[in-house]
Design an enzyme around this catalytic site. Structure first.
Site, PDB file in Angstrom:
ATOM      1  N   ASP A 176      -1.337  -9.670   1.013  1.00  0.00           N
ATOM      2  CA  ASP A 176      -2.799  -9.735   1.012  1.00  0.00           C
ATOM      3  C   ASP A 176      -3.313 -10.132  -0.365  1.00  0.00           C
ATOM      4  OD1 ASP A 176      -3.664  -8.594   3.714  1.00  0.00           O
ATOM      5  OD2 ASP A 176      -2.397  -6.962   3.011  1.00  0.00           O
ATOM      6  N   ASP A 196      -5.240  -5.814   7.454  1.00  0.00           N
ATOM      7  CA  ASP A 196      -6.709  -5.802   7.427  1.00  0.00           C
ATOM      8  C   ASP A 196      -7.339  -6.028   6.061  1.00  0.00           C
ATOM      9  OD1 ASP A 196      -6.025  -3.395   6.260  1.00  0.00           O
ATOM     10  OD2 ASP A 196      -7.053  -2.126   7.715  1.00  0.00           O
ATOM     11  N   ILE A 198       0.828  -1.196   0.000  1.00  0.00           N
ATOM     12  CA  ILE A 198       0.000   0.000   0.000  1.00  0.00           C
ATOM     13  C   ILE A 198       0.873   1.259   0.000  1.00  0.00           C
ATOM     14  CG2 ILE A 198      -0.234   0.117   2.516  1.00  0.00           C
ATOM     15  CD1 ILE A 198      -3.166   1.006   2.039  1.00  0.00           C
ATOM     16  N   GLU A 237       2.794  -4.925   7.914  1.00  0.00           N
ATOM     17  CA  GLU A 237       1.888  -4.128   8.739  1.00  0.00           C
ATOM     18  C   GLU A 237       2.292  -4.103  10.212  1.00  0.00           C
ATOM     19  OE1 GLU A 237      -0.628  -5.451   5.195  1.00  0.00           O
ATOM     20  OE2 GLU A 237       1.051  -6.223   6.384  1.00  0.00           O
ATOM     21  N   GLY A 255       0.538  -5.170   1.507  1.00  0.00           N
ATOM     22  CA  GLY A 255      -0.632  -5.420   0.684  1.00  0.00           C
ATOM     23  C   GLY A 255      -0.390  -6.413  -0.426  1.00  0.00           C
TER      24      GLY A 255
END
Length: 273
Positions: free
Chosen positions: A127, A155, A67, A147, A124
């Site tokens: 993820d 998340d 991210i 993270e 990310g």
């Protein structure tokens, strides 16, 4: 075809959709536009019959640095504009759900999505690839659940999907420590199917796998992905019941007739899109 993307490139050739992260100047950081464009691209692929399988890769030196930190700060600034704490938290919750949907779109795409990972796959990026059907990488690739080092709880999918891909203890070690997992270790623990010497070899190997999948019955591939996703969240009995219902509707298709005829005639089957 969607409008020109800022953060992605999409090219469909020989029934393979090549979806490429295209922000190499920022190590393919996931900027604000990315979170809108990724689900748009996947929806387009899903609805394009000639696209039978997806290869997800990255331009430049790294797959993705995760991210974009400027975007993260922008979310914080938007949060701070609210005078009512409850409304601020409602806004943030909806924004997190929106980001989650961008990666859930990978699972919702009826076509298999294969991640081809080189260099860094951070935050990310983990993820994202855990939502893919399969993952392949270079030997020098590395995976980091970043993270935890930023003082936050991941998340947008890692904590939900990673423990269903690799052993629970290894997943916990990755998310608690934020340590680097090399490409070869990723293969050993089951995070990646295989690793390759370099990006060129990676793309050659992944494209061979993609072409193999593209030669199969598209209807059967889509049904198989549906069953695998359903089985992940349901019992064996529930999964068996679902496949019985599915095949009651889908079994006697043109594809099975073509597959049987090809077997008898000792030729390669030709399936319609």
């Amino acid at each position: 075809m969607p409008a020109e993307f800022q953060t992605l490139k999409l090219h469909i050739q020989n029934n393979v959709a090549l979806l490429t992260l295209n922000n190499p100047e920022k190590a393919n950081a996931m900027t604000a536009a990315f979170w809108t464009e990724l689900p748009q691209a996947l929806a387009h692929i899903d609805q394009t019959p000639e696209a039978r399988v997806v290869v997800l890769s990255g331009e430049g030196k790294h797959f993705t640095s995760g991210i974009d930190l400027q975007m993260l700060m922008g979310m914080k600034q938007s949060f701070d504009k609210f005078s009512c704490p409850a409304r601020a938290r409602e806004f943030l919750r909806l924004d997190i759900l929106r980001l989650q949907e961008a990666f859930t779109a990978i699972e919702r795409c009826r076509k298999p999505v294969i991640a081809a990972i080189h260099g860094a796959c951070i935050g990310g990026g983990v993820d994202m690839v855990t939502a893919c059907d399969m993952r392949y990488c270079t030997d020098d690739a590395f995976f980091v659940v970043k993270e935890i080092d930023l003082g936050m709880v991941a998340d947008v999918g890692t904590l939900q999907r990673l423990p269903k891909i690799i052993p629970d203890g290894i997943a916990r070690e990755m998310v608690y420590t934020g340590r680097k997992v090399s490409g070869q270790e990723a293969v050993r623990v089951g995070l990646a199917n295989n690793s390759f010497a370099d990006k060129e070899a990676l793309m050659e190997g992944v494209m061979n796998i993609a072409r193999n999948i593209a030669e199969k019955s598209p209807l059967s591939i889509r049904g198989t992905k549906e069953m695998l996703l359903y089985t992940r969240e349901h019992s064996v009995d529930e999964g068996l019941n679902y496949i019985a219902t599915w095949n009651a509707a889908m079994l006697f298709s043109n594809d099975i007739q073509e597959g049987l005829m090809a077997q008898m005639q000792k030729r390669t089957p030709k399936f319609e899109d």
